[in-house]
Design an enzyme around this catalytic site. Structure first.
Site, mmCIF file in Angstrom:
data_model
loop_
_atom_site.group_PDB
_atom_site.id
_atom_site.type_symbol
_atom_site.label_atom_id
_atom_site.label_comp_id
_atom_site.label_asym_id
_atom_site.label_seq_id
_atom_site.Cartn_x
_atom_site.Cartn_y
_atom_site.Cartn_z
ATOM 1 N N HIS A 146 -1.203 0.232 14.543
ATOM 2 C CA HIS A 146 -1.159 -0.228 13.160
ATOM 3 C C HIS A 146 -0.382 -1.534 13.099
ATOM 4 C CE1 HIS A 146 -3.309 2.689 10.781
ATOM 5 N NE2 HIS A 146 -2.724 3.685 11.414
ATOM 6 N N ASP A 176 -1.895 -7.039 9.017
ATOM 7 C CA ASP A 176 -3.199 -6.696 8.453
ATOM 8 C C ASP A 176 -3.819 -7.847 7.667
ATOM 9 O OD1 ASP A 176 -3.244 -4.163 9.504
ATOM 10 O OD2 ASP A 176 -2.709 -3.135 7.654
#
Length: 395
Positions: A146, A176
């Site tokens: 992540h 992200d």
């Protein structure tokens, strides 16, 4: 900035070519994932592209819901991609599209029959955007991860925060969306431009590790010149200097101070009323004393009082406020940075265009909410038969 452009489109209806931004006429097939992939598709939809979101029946965790703003501006189609007939539906969509975007682990779309070779075979000019954390190649390509993991190995997370003892991660903004979706959109737009010249498509391998490293180029430059210390709160932009830091006010709130240039520093100490007692900006040996003066002075008034004093000056001081207050900040309100659309306060499309104004078209959909209407609008045959056979699902 237009909040929405829904006057001619009824709920549940899908009409192509309704976008108002510079990408009007561009068609995008999104194979739904989470995080940066949907954010990239939100940007493209805001900018006028026709995006069709293909997701599994029932959706997936962290990916959907009526308040998931990353999914705004496009219809949702639910397809059982384990069914070869559903794969053919996607390929039929790709035939008429300009872009495909997917965010699965490397090799997954290939196993589904929807990899780059499959899509380029039916549409040689397709731009195939791949969004991953580690990238399509390398020893970690198949590992889970992540945001914080990706920015950790680039050297970026190490330097974040003003705590010398441990780094602090900025939610998932840097990886992200900074190193991820932003670079995917840049790559797709560049590849689209090139395809207009060559007539050929190509694959865009957007890896968060690559984008984050690229974002951090200034730190690499400082390191190359010997002007960067690999520790937190020791450099110009990480709290190492007292005139680029955060200070607490008397009510326990905070101010951001970024008076780097000499003229801005002069404005800071003048407005603070400490010009005569504060050490000079270039007096490195007195920075501890300077920080003490700033800390004590800022602690003497509330945040609101300091904002009233500083905002609009050249001292580079701004209040650190939560998002609910940001919605109402006079500057952002004047620019329409946040808008009310579909019952939610949300960021307006960005950036701005002088002629082809971007807009928010439709609210975030439920998974499969527009299966029948969207497939029909994109020219897919026998939609009812696909639904009856379970290939497609109308929610």
């Amino acid at each position: 900035m237009s909040a929405d452009d829904t006057s001619t489109v009824q709920p549940g209806q899908v009409v192509l070519g309704q976008g108002t931004g510079p990408l009007k006429g561009v068609k995008v097939v999104e194979i739904a994932g989470i995080g940066p992939g949907p954010h990239a598709c939100m940007i493209l939809a805001d900018l006028g592209a026709d995006v069709i979101r293909v997701e599994r029946p029932g959706g997936q965790a962290l990916a959907g819901g009526k308040q998931m703003l990353l999914n705004r501006g496009r219809p949702s189609v639910a397809l059982d991609l384990k069914n070869p007939a559903a794969t053919q539906v996607v390929l039929d969509l790709v035939k008429e599209a300009d872009v495909v975007i997917e965010g699965m682990r490397p090799g997954v779309t290939e196993r589904l029959g929807l990899g780059p070779d499959d899509c380029l075979a039916v549409n040689p000019r397709i731009v195939y955007g791949r969004m991953t954390g580690w990238g399509q190649t390398g020893p970690l390509a198949q590992a889970a991860g992540h945001d914080m993991n990706y920015i950790a190995i680039t050297g970026t997370l190490f330097g974040l925060g003003q705590d010398k003892d441990r780094p602090h991660f900025p939610a998932n903004l840097v990886g992200d969306f900074g190193g991820g979706s932003t670079y995917l959109v840049i790559g797709i737009l560049a590849a689209l431009l090139e395809s207009k010249i060559s007539g050929q498509g190509q694959v865009v391998d957007a890896a968060i590790v690559d984008g984050t490293a690229h974002l951090n180029a200034m730190t690499a430059a400082f390191l190359a010149t010997g002007g960067y210390h690999e520790e937190r709160a020791a450099n110009m932009l990480d709290g190492g200097i007292p005139f680029y830091d955060i200070y607490e006010t008397s009510d326990g709130l905070h101010l951001s101070v970024g008076a780097l240039e000499p003229q801005f520093f002069d404005a800071l100490v003048t407005i603070l009323g400490v010009k005569d007692s504060c050490p000079g900006q270039a007096d490195l040996g007195e920075y501890d004393e300077m920080r003490r003066i700033f800390t004590e002075t800022f602690a003497s008034r509330t945040q609101a009082e300091w904002i009233e004093i500083f905002e609009g000056t050249d001292a580079c001081v701004a209040g650190i406020i939560p998002m609910t207050q940001a919605f109402e900040h006079p500057h952002l309100a004047a620019r329409g940075t946040f808008v009310e659309a579909h019952g939610m306060t949300q960021p307006a499309p960005a950036p701005r265009f002088s002629r082809t104004e971007a807009s928010i078209s439709t609210p975030p959909p439920g998974a499969g909410e527009h299966t029948r209407a969207a497939l029909g609008a994109w020219g897919i045959d026998d939609v009812e038969g696909l639904i009856e056979r379970g290939v497609a699902v109308q929610a």
